[in-house]
Motif scaffolding. Structure first.
Motif, PDB file in Angstrom:
ATOM      1  N   LEU A 157      14.011  -7.551   7.607  1.00  0.00           N
ATOM      2  CA  LEU A 157      14.894  -8.040   8.672  1.00  0.00           C
ATOM      3  C   LEU A 157      14.619  -9.515   8.960  1.00  0.00           C
ATOM      4  O   LEU A 157      15.536 -10.269   9.320  1.00  0.00           O
ATOM      5  CB  LEU A 157      14.661  -7.197   9.928  1.00  0.00           C
ATOM      6  N   TYR A 158      13.373  -9.942   8.771  1.00  0.00           N
ATOM      7  CA  TYR A 158      12.987 -11.335   9.012  1.00  0.00           C
ATOM      8  C   TYR A 158      12.927 -12.151   7.715  1.00  0.00           C
ATOM      9  O   TYR A 158      12.448 -13.286   7.722  1.00  0.00           O
ATOM     10  CB  TYR A 158      11.644 -11.395   9.730  1.00  0.00           C
ATOM     11  N   GLY A 159      13.396 -11.567   6.620  1.00  0.00           N
ATOM     12  CA  GLY A 159      13.467 -12.298   5.365  1.00  0.00           C
ATOM     13  C   GLY A 159      12.208 -12.263   4.532  1.00  0.00           C
ATOM     14  O   GLY A 159      12.076 -13.036   3.569  1.00  0.00           O
ATOM     15  N   ALA A 160      11.256 -11.385   4.840  1.00  0.00           N
ATOM     16  CA  ALA A 160       9.998 -11.312   4.096  1.00  0.00           C
ATOM     17  C   ALA A 160       9.987 -10.088   3.182  1.00  0.00           C
ATOM     18  O   ALA A 160      10.645  -9.078   3.456  1.00  0.00           O
ATOM     19  CB  ALA A 160       8.814 -11.247   5.059  1.00  0.00           C
ATOM     20  N   ASP A 161       9.242 -10.192   2.107  1.00  0.00           N
ATOM     21  CA  ASP A 161       9.073  -9.078   1.168  1.00  0.00           C
ATOM     22  C   ASP A 161       7.603  -9.036   0.751  1.00  0.00           C
ATOM     23  O   ASP A 161       7.226  -9.480  -0.331  1.00  0.00           O
ATOM     24  CB  ASP A 161       9.969  -9.281  -0.055  1.00  0.00           C
ATOM     25  N   PRO A 162       6.726  -8.520   1.619  1.00  0.00           N
ATOM     26  CA  PRO A 162       5.284  -8.609   1.356  1.00  0.00           C
ATOM     27  C   PRO A 162       4.834  -7.765   0.175  1.00  0.00           C
ATOM     28  O   PRO A 162       5.419  -6.717  -0.126  1.00  0.00           O
ATOM     29  CB  PRO A 162       4.668  -8.098   2.661  1.00  0.00           C
ATOM     30  N   VAL A 163       3.778  -8.229  -0.474  1.00  0.00           N
ATOM     31  CA  VAL A 163       3.111  -7.469  -1.535  1.00  0.00           C
ATOM     32  C   VAL A 163       2.062  -6.567  -0.885  1.00  0.00           C
ATOM     33  O   VAL A 163       1.299  -7.015  -0.029  1.00  0.00           O
ATOM     34  CB  VAL A 163       2.441  -8.423  -2.545  1.00  0.00           C
ATOM     35  N   PHE A 164       2.036  -5.309  -1.299  1.00  0.00           N
ATOM     36  CA  PHE A 164       1.055  -4.359  -0.782  1.00  0.00           C
ATOM     37  C   PHE A 164      -0.124  -4.272  -1.749  1.00  0.00           C
ATOM     38  O   PHE A 164       0.059  -4.080  -2.960  1.00  0.00           O
ATOM     39  CB  PHE A 164       1.672  -2.969  -0.613  1.00  0.00           C
ATOM     40  N   VAL A 165      -1.334  -4.429  -1.214  1.00  0.00           N
ATOM     41  CA  VAL A 165      -2.561  -4.260  -1.986  1.00  0.00           C
ATOM     42  C   VAL A 165      -3.321  -3.100  -1.348  1.00  0.00           C
ATOM     43  O   VAL A 165      -3.700  -3.172  -0.178  1.00  0.00           O
ATOM     44  CB  VAL A 165      -3.432  -5.529  -1.983  1.00  0.00           C
ATOM     45  N   LEU A 166      -3.525  -2.045  -2.111  1.00  0.00           N
ATOM     46  CA  LEU A 166      -4.159  -0.848  -1.577  1.00  0.00           C
ATOM     47  C   LEU A 166      -5.520  -0.640  -2.226  1.00  0.00           C
ATOM     48  O   LEU A 166      -5.693  -0.896  -3.434  1.00  0.00           O
ATOM     49  CB  LEU A 166      -3.285   0.395  -1.811  1.00  0.00           C
ATOM     50  N   ALA A 167      -6.488  -0.210  -1.440  1.00  0.00           N
ATOM     51  CA  ALA A 167      -7.821   0.114  -1.945  1.00  0.00           C
ATOM     52  C   ALA A 167      -8.072   1.590  -1.707  1.00  0.00           C
ATOM     53  O   ALA A 167      -7.786   2.109  -0.625  1.00  0.00           O
ATOM     54  CB  ALA A 167      -8.882  -0.734  -1.236  1.00  0.00           C
ATOM     55  N   SER A 168      -8.617   2.254  -2.723  1.00  0.00           N
ATOM     56  CA  SER A 168      -8.799   3.702  -2.636  1.00  0.00           C
ATOM     57  C   SER A 168     -10.095   4.090  -3.306  1.00  0.00           C
ATOM     58  O   SER A 168     -10.535   3.460  -4.269  1.00  0.00           O
ATOM     59  CB  SER A 168      -7.632   4.421  -3.318  1.00  0.00           C
ATOM     60  N   ALA A 169     -10.717   5.152  -2.794  1.00  0.00           N
ATOM     61  CA  ALA A 169     -11.764   5.804  -3.571  1.00  0.00           C
ATOM     62  C   ALA A 169     -11.121   6.381  -4.823  1.00  0.00           C
ATOM     63  O   ALA A 169      -9.895   6.467  -4.930  1.00  0.00           O
ATOM     64  CB  ALA A 169     -12.416   6.911  -2.750  1.00  0.00           C
ATOM     65  N   THR A 170     -11.938   6.788  -5.774  1.00  0.00           N
ATOM     66  CA  THR A 170     -11.384   7.372  -6.983  1.00  0.00           C
ATOM     67  C   THR A 170     -10.564   8.599  -6.607  1.00  0.00           C
ATOM     68  O   THR A 170     -11.004   9.461  -5.859  1.00  0.00           O
ATOM     69  CB  THR A 170     -12.500   7.761  -7.968  1.00  0.00           C
ATOM     70  N   THR A 171      -9.341   8.671  -7.115  1.00  0.00           N
ATOM     71  CA  THR A 171      -8.432   9.762  -6.806  1.00  0.00           C
ATOM     72  C   THR A 171      -7.529   9.993  -7.995  1.00  0.00           C
ATOM     73  O   THR A 171      -7.342   9.092  -8.826  1.00  0.00           O
ATOM     74  CB  THR A 171      -7.601   9.441  -5.542  1.00  0.00           C
ATOM     75  N   ALA A 172      -6.988  11.193  -8.103  1.00  0.00           N
ATOM     76  CA  ALA A 172      -6.076  11.494  -9.201  1.00  0.00           C
ATOM     77  C   ALA A 172      -4.750  10.769  -8.975  1.00  0.00           C
ATOM     78  O   ALA A 172      -4.253  10.696  -7.851  1.00  0.00           O
ATOM     79  CB  ALA A 172      -5.844  13.001  -9.298  1.00  0.00           C
ATOM     80  N   GLU A 173      -4.194  10.226 -10.037  1.00  0.00           N
ATOM     81  CA  GLU A 173      -2.879   9.587 -10.017  1.00  0.00           C
ATOM     82  C   GLU A 173      -2.741   8.598  -8.853  1.00  0.00           C
ATOM     83  O   GLU A 173      -1.844   8.710  -8.022  1.00  0.00           O
ATOM     84  CB  GLU A 173      -1.775  10.655  -9.918  1.00  0.00           C
ATOM     85  N   PRO A 174      -3.639   7.610  -8.761  1.00  0.00           N
ATOM     86  CA  PRO A 174      -3.581   6.700  -7.608  1.00  0.00           C
ATOM     87  C   PRO A 174      -2.292   5.892  -7.548  1.00  0.00           C
ATOM     88  O   PRO A 174      -1.798   5.595  -6.455  1.00  0.00           O
ATOM     89  CB  PRO A 174      -4.804   5.803  -7.813  1.00  0.00           C
ATOM     90  N   GLY A 175      -1.740   5.521  -8.693  1.00  0.00           N
ATOM     91  CA  GLY A 175      -0.497   4.756  -8.685  1.00  0.00           C
ATOM     92  C   GLY A 175       0.649   5.556  -8.093  1.00  0.00           C
ATOM     93  O   GLY A 175       1.422   5.046  -7.267  1.00  0.00           O
ATOM     94  N   ALA A 176       0.762   6.825  -8.485  1.00  0.00           N
ATOM     95  CA  ALA A 176       1.824   7.670  -7.948  1.00  0.00           C
ATOM     96  C   ALA A 176       1.629   7.915  -6.463  1.00  0.00           C
ATOM     97  O   ALA A 176       2.586   7.885  -5.677  1.00  0.00           O
ATOM     98  CB  ALA A 176       1.852   9.003  -8.704  1.00  0.00           C
ATOM     99  N   ALA A 177       0.373   8.169  -6.055  1.00  0.00           N
ATOM    100  CA  ALA A 177       0.095   8.407  -4.636  1.00  0.00           C
ATOM    101  C   ALA A 177       0.399   7.172  -3.803  1.00  0.00           C
ATOM    102  O   ALA A 177       0.992   7.258  -2.713  1.00  0.00           O
ATOM    103  CB  ALA A 177      -1.354   8.834  -4.447  1.00  0.00           C
ATOM    104  N   ALA A 178       0.007   5.989  -4.295  1.00  0.00           N
ATOM    105  CA  ALA A 178       0.268   4.750  -3.568  1.00  0.00           C
ATOM    106  C   ALA A 178       1.759   4.456  -3.508  1.00  0.00           C
ATOM    107  O   ALA A 178       2.271   3.987  -2.474  1.00  0.00           O
ATOM    108  CB  ALA A 178      -0.483   3.599  -4.221  1.00  0.00           C
TER     109      ALA A 178
END
Length: 784
Positions: free
Chosen positions: A230-251
């Motif tokens: 709405l304000y013209g921004a498109d932020p990049v999300f950086v996620l940190a996780s413990a080891t987990t199955a299929e982290p890309g799909a979960a994120a």
């Protein structure tokens, strides 16, 4: 030393420091009482470094080197570069693998090179957020190029004056999903400066967002992306996780957009000895219906903590509750008072609820060696940087393999050897894991379960989004909310206008949502003598948790409930520290409202269904710490109805007869199999035993057959039963194996007894449960 009756696997040719510690703990233990079921030696891992990426700003590299980081590890640089290139990315690696650097590099570079850029950091706990804020503040103070970052906390503890300053000046806000939901998004007009230049959103420890909590957070993050746009921004999300199955799909599911994953851990790790420890059965104490009872995991952990402190090992003991952490520290200090009084003051407790300065002092004292032993809740599991620990004791499986590895990873952080001991509780899952170590040590960690389409979560969240800015038809489709919008419109809460969907006047949905699991009205818990509010509990759980006579724990203090007024949303308590705990007894009825999926194989049918579960609390047990039951007190509480989802299976009388289960044994066999299955569901679904419930009946009205249900304990479901349905063969095989592995004769809390059984664990037929599960699994070979 007597030779222990357990398997040993070694990844190294020589004994490690952890092996030596374990040997000293076991010295003198009689063979008959040997608690070890398995040990494993996990090998050391060498570090792989790389050079600083070219895009990282010079001041940021300079600050990192001043912090003692000469070069990044490869996984840090890989994740940071993906983010700098504009990709949403999740870094899923082990404890102490430096995940913070992966988001600090792109965020600080953006803030150093663009004087108007902003960033948002989200963490599930205040302690972790404060730890990361402190680190970034120190970096920002070390270089003039970063002096305008003004990192600032914005949470429930932030003063009004500091909140106003943060909105006007801070370029990196540290908060949590709760405050994002209640503060930033509904007040986004006051945050226009911040949202207009929002470059990055950091989601730390994202594996914590699961079940109903995770589903709420997923929708809050979609609302965040919508307001930023709405304000013209498109932020990049950086996620940190413990080891987990299929982290890309979960994120990707969490943020609602495709997310790249980095999973190869290139940080160093010392050799680690993992010991699985099952306390012996007590001979002098019996539990409910005369069932045998094991020595409590908390008591055993306190003894191990004291022994390790005597050995000079810096140790964390993880227990499951604040009260348990305090009790374990007290018990360890009492043991040391008689054997090594000079060490008594070097043991303490650590939990949420302490003042920030007290927490920091404890962390510093543990880090520099003034404290040798700390009993803690999972408050020290996430992120807080404590190096140089020698041992970790985990009192009871913490609910997920990811959490166990996170807790165990607290030790050996400087590359030295370490010891991790899992002490089994009296629980089917713990029993299974210590006798089937491959399920704990040799399998991938769990996938994170979230369901943003749950209508009981989606409906209130869509109302919040519409109040923040009218919803377009495209946005309704993106949220998947067409169905819930029709229901909300019929209730008069939202209406369609030419410019989109608007909430109706006097609709204020934000405050009515408890994003951490409760939906609907909250019950305030108030100390009657002082008027002090201790906290809240979801109205649906109140009859079972704050009924009259219930023992309620709050920040290490103990209270007893005097009155519960559901209509007024109030539970009155008084301070008291009884020697017993309480657990509610309930009558439960379950009705199938629709069938989502069904598979039939001969005499067995398995289905994933929508149900309505009606609970009525009829009394409660008072139980001593030893497990001994003092008495049962009757109650007459109003019934509560929960619409949710369940996995169920039916069997025919003919199958039961072939399995040797006569008519009179059917209720006990079904009941025991149900209890054991509830205890083992966390093996295949990322949940706690408290997230789920079960019902079994020899003749269910909707199926006309003997039926077992296991259901999600949250309105609309939380994804746990669905995961059990998808992996039912694996789940029920583990359930049968756990019951078989238990050394009791007729059943106990380690296999088929449940601490929250509404029927007082009667009837239960352990042998019948094994036969029933075997018959169902034989049918499973045909394709269920």
């Amino acid at each position: 030393m007597n030779t222990p009756p357990h398997r040993h696997e070694s990844g190294a040719a020589t004994a490690s420091f952890g092996d030596e510690l374990l040997e000293r703990l076991l010295a003198g233990t009689p063979t008959a009482e040997h608690p070890l079921t398995h040990t494993a030696q996990l090998p050391a891992r060498r570090a792989v470094h790389t050079e600083w990426p070219d895009w990282v700003a010079d001041p940021v590299v300079r600050v990192m080197r001043e912090c003692g980081i000469d070069r990044p590890w490869l996984h840090q640089a890989t994740a940071a570069t993906l983010a700098a290139e504009g990709n949403h990315v999740v870094l899923s690696t082990g404890t102490a693998s430096g995940k913070s650097l992966a988001y600090q590099l792109p965020v600080l570079t953006a803030l150093a090179t663009d004087p108007h850029a902003t960033a948002l950091y989200l963490s599930p706990t205040k302690a972790l957020g404060a730890d990361q804020l402190r680190a970034v503040t120190e970096m920002a103070c070390d270089d003039p190029s970063l002096s305008s970052v003004h990192p600032c906390a914005y949470d429930g503890d932030t003063s009004t004056e500091l909140r106003q300053w943060a909105r006007a000046h801070s370029r990196w806000i540290f908060t949590n999903p709760d405050m994002l939901h209640l503060g930033l998004l509904p007040g986004h007009h006051r945050w226009s400066r911040f949202f207009t230049r929002l470059r990055y959103v950091v989601v730390d420890e994202c594996h914590s967002y699961r079940g109903v909590f995770g589903s709420h957070v997923a929708l809050i993050l979609r609302r965040l992306r919508r307001i930023a746009a709405l304000y013209g921004a498109d932020p990049v999300f950086v996620l940190a996780s413990a080891t987990t199955a299929e982290p890309g799909a979960a994120a990707s599911r969490l943020i609602g957009a495709p997310c790249r994953e980095v999973t190869e851990d290139r940080s160093p790790s010392g050799p680690r000895t993992v010991a699985l420890w099952e306390p012996p059965l007590l001979t002098e104490v019996t539990g409910e219906n005369g069932a045998p009872v094991r020595r409590a995991a908390g008591s055993e952990a306190a003894r191990l903590l004291a022994d390790l402190v005597v050995e000079g090992a810096r140790t964390l003991a993880f227990v499951r509750s604040r009260h348990g952490a305090e009790s374990a520290a007290i018990a360890a200090r009492r043991l040391l008072a008689s054997s090594a009084p000079e060490l008594v003051d070097r043991v303490a407790a650590y939990r949420a609820g302490y003042l920030a300065e007290d927490r920091r002092e404890l962390e510093a004292a543990l880090g520099d060696g003034r404290l040798l032993g700390v009993a803690t809740t999972n408050a020290l599991e996430l992120g807080v940087d404590i190096a140089g620990l020698d041992a970790v004791v985990v009192a009871g499986f913490p609910g997920t393999i990811a959490s166990f590895r996170q807790q165990g990873g607290r030790a050996g952080r400087r590359g030295a050897g370490s010891l991790v001991v899992l002490v089994a509780r009296d629980d089917p899952l713990d029993t299974y894991l210590v006798h089937h170590p491959q399920a704990l040590l040799g399998t991938p960690v769990e996938a994170t379960v979230t369901d943003p389409t749950n209508p009981y979560v989606l409906g209130p969240q869509v109302l919040c989004a519409a109040l923040e800015a009218p919803l377009t038809d495209d946005e309704v489709e993106e949220f998947g909310a067409a169905g819930v919008l029709a229901d909300l419109a019929a209730q008069g809460l939202i209406r369609r206008r030419p410019r989109g969907w608007f909430v109706t006047p006097d609709t204020h949905p934000h405050a009515g949502i408890d994003i951490r699991g409760g939906i609907g009205s909250q019950i305030a818990i108030v100390e009657a003598d002082t008027g002090r509010m201790l906290g809240t509990v979801d109205g649906g759980r109140a009859p079972a948790t704050v009924h009259p006579g219930a023992v309620h724990l709050h920040q290490g203090e103990s209270f007893v409930v005097d009155e519960l007024h559901l209509d007024d949303g109030l539970a009155l308590v008084h301070a008291e520290d009884p020697e017993w705990s309480t657990s509610a007894r309930e009558l439960t009825d379950i009705t199938i409202t629709s069938v989502d999926e069904q598979r039939d194989v001969g005499d067995v049918t398995v289905a994933f269904v929508r149900v309505e579960v009606t609970h009525q609390v009829i009394g409660y047990l008072r139980r001593l710490p030893s497990g001994e039951v003092l008495d049962q007190i009757p109650l007459d509480m109003p019934p509560q109805t929960l619409p949710t989802r369940a996995v169920m299976y039916t069997v025919t009388p003919e199958l039961l007869e072939r399995a040797g289960i006569g008519t009179e044994r059917i209720p006990g066999a079904l009941h025991a199999a149900e209890h054991a299955a509830i205890g083992l569901l966390p093996l295949v679904a990322t949940c706690d035993r408290g997230d789920i419930g079960g019902v079994s009946t020899a003749l269910h009205a909707d199926t006309g057959l003997p039926t077992v249900f296991v259901y999600d304990g949250h309105p609309g479901g939380a994804g746990f039963a669905e995961r059990g349905h998808a992996r039912i063969t694996e789940w029920l095989t583990a359930t049968r194996d756990a019951v078989l592995a238990c050394e009791c004769t007729t059943g106990c809390p380690s296999c088929v007894y449940s601490p929250k059984c509404g029927n007082g664990n009667d009837p239960l037929d352990k042998t019948g449960a094994v036969a029933l599960l075997g018959a169902v699994l034989t049918a499973a070979a045909g394709g269920i």
